[in-house]
Design an enzyme around this catalytic site. Sequence first.
Site, PDB file in Angstrom:
ATOM      1  N   SER A 144     107.469  44.764 -13.918  1.00  0.00           N
ATOM      2  CA  SER A 144     107.660  43.272 -13.867  1.00  0.00           C
ATOM      3  C   SER A 144     109.373  42.649 -14.185  1.00  0.00           C
ATOM      4  O   SER A 144     109.773  43.487 -14.574  1.00  0.00           O
ATOM      5  CB  SER A 144     106.757  42.817 -14.842  1.00  0.00           C
ATOM      6  OG  SER A 144     107.157  41.345 -14.374  1.00  0.00           O
ATOM      7  N   TYR A 157     102.679  41.388 -22.822  1.00  0.00           N
ATOM      8  CA  TYR A 157     103.298  41.909 -21.201  1.00  0.00           C
ATOM      9  C   TYR A 157     104.473  42.227 -21.495  1.00  0.00           C
ATOM     10  O   TYR A 157     104.841  43.464 -19.837  1.00  0.00           O
ATOM     11  CB  TYR A 157     102.987  41.177 -20.240  1.00  0.00           C
ATOM     12  CG  TYR A 157     102.216  40.950 -19.447  1.00  0.00           C
ATOM     13  CD1 TYR A 157     101.960  41.877 -18.228  1.00  0.00           C
ATOM     14  CD2 TYR A 157     103.745  40.172 -18.464  1.00  0.00           C
ATOM     15  CE1 TYR A 157     102.093  41.920 -17.057  1.00  0.00           C
ATOM     16  CE2 TYR A 157     103.707  40.735 -16.923  1.00  0.00           C
ATOM     17  CZ  TYR A 157     103.112  41.135 -15.972  1.00  0.00           C
ATOM     18  OH  TYR A 157     103.783  41.807 -14.716  1.00  0.00           O
TER      19      TYR A 157
END
Length: 266
Positions: A144, A157
């Site tokens: 990401s 995350y």
Amino acid sequence: MTDLSGKVALVTGAAGGIGAATAEVLAGYGAKVVIGDIQAEAAQATAERLGSNVSAVAYDASDVDSITSLVDAVVEQHGGLDILHNNAAITAAAWSRDTTLLDTEIDWYDRTMAVNLRSTFVLSKLAVPHMIRRGGGSIVNMASIAAFSGSPTLIAYGISKAGVAALTKYMAVQYGRNNVRTNCIAPGAVLTEQVLANVPGVEEGVLSTLPWIRGGVGKDMGNVVAFLSSKEGEYINGQVITVDGGSTAGVAAPKVELPAEHGVSA
């Protein structure tokens, strides 16, 4: 032209969202696809929707024995494995629990690492020997843009996805000579149903700064997975490819309106 005929692909976290879109793209290029997801009924429904080349296996990405059973099921069903897309992750559902260093609970951090990073490690560890026996393969991990810069929330995350990016490079170096290529996609905002449902105003927020004409969709990622796993992409190894509509390039400038003197005359 991309052709994945005869290839066996495993896509995790594919009951919906990016994973389901990627499974659809790979099947469209001729691959036999197994989708793995903890949501058994949703995964089965997705497989049925996508056609006879797609099947589903329920598994838990946080459980090593369950991951092992998933890989065993793929190999038993299709005789081997050529493409692995490590997509399963805790993402939009974590917005309320994955916040700052001080406020994120340690058990949630541990669960995020197990699902997002450890499962990628374990699945790849199990898949690589099968790929070597087949003469090679392609692994595409999912990172990401959150891996490469800080933000006010989603600390666990972001850390997990930075780990995925590092893991990608280690795998590429260690198994490239065996014709097993490992690459990684780093998406920006992808407007899946889950994201739209869990993050109020996300579409308007993305479009307000994105230097492109629309937000991302799952097939944008699926198309990259297919290319990286195809003959056309075989010289790409160990790369983290940002697929974000230009969001990491900077904030969008206003749309240019050309004056008449910039027109093209016949």
